[in-house]
Design a protein around this motif. Structure first.
Motif, mmCIF file in Angstrom:
data_model
loop_
_atom_site.group_PDB
_atom_site.id
_atom_site.type_symbol
_atom_site.label_atom_id
_atom_site.label_comp_id
_atom_site.label_asym_id
_atom_site.label_seq_id
_atom_site.Cartn_x
_atom_site.Cartn_y
_atom_site.Cartn_z
ATOM 1 N N GLU A 331 0.816 -1.218 0.000
ATOM 2 C CA GLU A 331 0.000 0.000 0.000
ATOM 3 C C GLU A 331 0.850 1.268 0.000
ATOM 4 O OE1 GLU A 331 -2.727 -3.228 0.928
ATOM 5 O OE2 GLU A 331 -0.690 -2.719 1.600
ATOM 6 N N ASP A 332 2.032 1.222 0.587
ATOM 7 C CA ASP A 332 2.926 2.382 0.574
ATOM 8 C C ASP A 332 4.367 1.909 0.489
ATOM 9 O OD1 ASP A 332 3.965 1.947 3.357
ATOM 10 O OD2 ASP A 332 1.904 2.455 3.904
ATOM 11 N N ASP A 333 5.262 2.845 0.229
ATOM 12 C CA ASP A 333 6.669 2.506 0.009
ATOM 13 C C ASP A 333 7.302 1.842 1.229
ATOM 14 O OD1 ASP A 333 6.356 3.644 -2.467
ATOM 15 O OD2 ASP A 333 7.625 5.402 -2.083
ATOM 16 N N ALA A 334 6.963 2.336 2.423
ATOM 17 C CA ALA A 334 7.580 1.799 3.641
ATOM 18 C C ALA A 334 7.171 0.347 3.871
ATOM 19 C CB ALA A 334 7.188 2.663 4.842
ATOM 20 N N ARG A 335 5.904 0.046 3.683
ATOM 21 C CA ARG A 335 5.442 -1.332 3.857
ATOM 22 C C ARG A 335 6.095 -2.249 2.831
ATOM 23 N NH1 ARG A 335 3.873 -5.557 6.878
ATOM 24 N NH2 ARG A 335 2.372 -6.901 5.796
ATOM 25 N N GLY A 388 7.833 -0.719 -3.800
ATOM 26 C CA GLY A 388 7.126 0.485 -3.390
ATOM 27 C C GLY A 388 5.632 0.375 -3.526
ATOM 28 N N SER A 389 4.986 1.518 -3.490
ATOM 29 C CA SER A 389 3.543 1.602 -3.676
ATOM 30 C C SER A 389 3.203 1.262 -5.123
ATOM 31 C CB SER A 389 3.069 3.017 -3.357
ATOM 32 O OG SER A 389 3.565 3.923 -4.354
ATOM 33 N N SER A 391 1.909 3.059 -7.487
ATOM 34 C CA SER A 391 2.337 4.107 -8.424
ATOM 35 C C SER A 391 3.849 4.152 -8.552
ATOM 36 C CB SER A 391 1.799 5.473 -7.985
ATOM 37 O OG SER A 391 2.280 5.822 -6.697
ATOM 38 N N THR A 392 4.565 3.954 -7.440
ATOM 39 C CA THR A 392 6.031 3.947 -7.486
ATOM 40 C C THR A 392 6.545 2.845 -8.401
ATOM 41 O OG1 THR A 392 6.257 4.874 -5.252
ATOM 42 C CG2 THR A 392 8.134 3.637 -6.122
ATOM 43 N N GLU A 431 -3.270 -1.058 -10.585
ATOM 44 C CA GLU A 431 -2.621 0.171 -11.042
ATOM 45 C C GLU A 431 -2.280 0.102 -12.521
ATOM 46 O OE1 GLU A 431 -0.786 3.955 -11.101
ATOM 47 O OE2 GLU A 431 -2.230 3.034 -9.737
#
Length: 439
Positions: A331-335, A388-389, A391-392, A431
């Motif tokens: 869901e996000d870059d950190a995860r 990453g996410s 989009s990343t 995505e």
């Protein structure tokens, strides 16, 4: 940018604390998810002597999931040609295709294999079939060598064993030399960037980590005693001829593969550099799969060599290219970075010669003390893993597409937990579709 389909590349990984049965059930689940999400292909890699990878036989893996799916294409990425005969490859794919026509991709890759001994100075080496037989200066079928002192004495036995060991080591060195020579491409001793910024890292020469003893172990287990690998181009030509029903032996004898002849399969060639695989694919007008995920420094060499060698065929009027990438999406870059943390340790286990470990837990990753030598060994892979996410990662995949001009992408993802792996493919597909692609 035109719509680009996605494929899944599966090594059938085994996570620490899991079982082989669970890993195989996860693969069946993932291929069903991939079909539902619109992934175009599902490919199985072939690897051996890896405790954390179960994908030792792409054809068996394909057969296991074919009945659990209905539309997604299934294939090998790829069958290792160095220790199989063309007939066995065609028959196995023909057998599966009989029940699942029009859904199979036969990806053919090169692999380590014993090289035929050189002809003796006095003339050609005797041969049986298409491979040179063991002559007076080469190992016989049992791996030992003939002794000028004759059998029966300790001295002759020791001399024979020593000579055999030297010959096996020399054969292993020749395998490595052939591997290095076949890679092709330019100098990749420093990091570079493609015109659009795609990272092309410094190449790690993993051949330096393969000792003669290790190569002898691999070839000894994968090949029959005394067997030699055919020339790769010759193997591909025989596979194509057996599929088409046009095979003729050197003395003009016909052979017809049953099952296999006439099977509706797409033939792909796999390659990681600008060497012989890319040239074989191009010269025969075949589809080509280049690897960014395990040889990122040479992917553009492979793409360029394929396009330069391409000649139109009855199958293809223009080059058709797939490029692989190692991906972890969350869901996000950190995860995503947290889920991907075990990758470097996993790659390290392969490159140190131990074989892929079971994919580590976050606790195992946190406990590992990295040395500079460790980091240098895997940095090309960790820096080119797309993490990453949605989009990343989609941005980086589109950068890879722009740099290579590929018509398809093959995505390989490994995480410790199966649910995270499935979620990664789901998020990416969503995505990718949002951006107007398929898959």
């Amino acid at each position: 940018m035109s719509a680009i389909p996605l494929a899944v590349l599966d090594l059938v990984p085994l996570s620490d604390g899991s079982t082989s049965g669970a890993a195989l059930r996860n693969t069946v689940d993932l291929v069903q998810v991939a079909e539902r999400l619109g992934y175009h292909r599902y490919w199985f890699a072939e690897h051996h002597l890896n405790p954390g990878v179960l994908g030792s036989s792409p054809t068996v893996s394909i057969a296991l999931v074919a009945g659990a799916t209905s539309s997604i294409r299934l294939g090998s990425a790829g069958v290792q040609a160095g220790h199989r005969t063309p007939l066995s490859v065609v028959e196995e794919f023909g057998l599966i295709s009989a029940l699942h026509p029009g859904r199979l991709d036969l990806g053919i890759g090169r692999s380590f294999g014993r090289r035929p001994p050189q002809a003796s100075p006095g003339g050609a080496t005797p041969a049986t079939g298409k491979g040179p037989a063991a002559g007076p200066d080469s190992p016989d079928a049992s791996g030992s060598a003939s002794s000028p002192n004759g059998p029966g004495s300790a001295e002759s036995a020791g001399s024979a064993n020593g000579a055999a060991s030297q010959q096996r080591d020399a054969a292993a060195v020749s395998v490595l030399e052939a591997y290095r020579a076949s890679r092709g491409g330019g100098d990749h001793s420093v990091e570079a960037r493609a015109a659009n910024g795609l990272l092309l890292p410094r190449q790690v020469d993993i051949s330096k980590l393969l000792s003669p003893a290790k190569i002898n172990l691999i070839t000894g287990l994968l090949q029959q005693p005394g067997a030699y690998s055919q020339d790769y181009a010759e193997q591909v030509d025989e596979i194509l001829a057996l599929l088409a029903g046009t095979y003729r032996s050197p003395d003009g004898q016909e052979a017809h593969a049953s099952p296999g002849e006439g099977a509706d399969v797409e033939v792909w060639i796999l390659g990681a550099s600008g060497g012989s695989s890319a040239e074989v694919a191009g010269a025969r007008g075949l589809r080509f799969a280049a690897s960014y995920h395990h040889s990122p420094s040479t992917v553009l060499d492979a793409v360029d060599a394929y396009r330069k060698a391409f000649r139109p065929s009855a199958e293809l009027a223009e080059p058709h290219l797939s490029v692989s990438a190692d991906v972890v999406v969350a869901e996000d870059d950190a995860r995503a970075a947290h889920l991907a943390a075990g990758y470097g340790l996993w790659v390290r286990s392969i490159r140190t010669g131990a074989g892929a470990i079971r994919f580590p837990t976050p606790e195992q990753v946190a406990a590992h003390v990295w040395t500079d030598e460790d980091r240098d060994l895997v940095v090309d892979r960790t820096e080119t893993q797309l993490v990453g996410s949605p989009s990343t990662v989609a941005d980086r995949l589109e950068q890879l597409l722009e740099a290579t001009g590929a018509q398809e992408l093959a995505i390989t993802t490994i995480t410790h937990q199966h649910a995270d792996r499935v979620r990664s493919y789901e998020l990416l597909a969503r995505e990718w579709r949002r951006r107007g692609h398929v898959g």
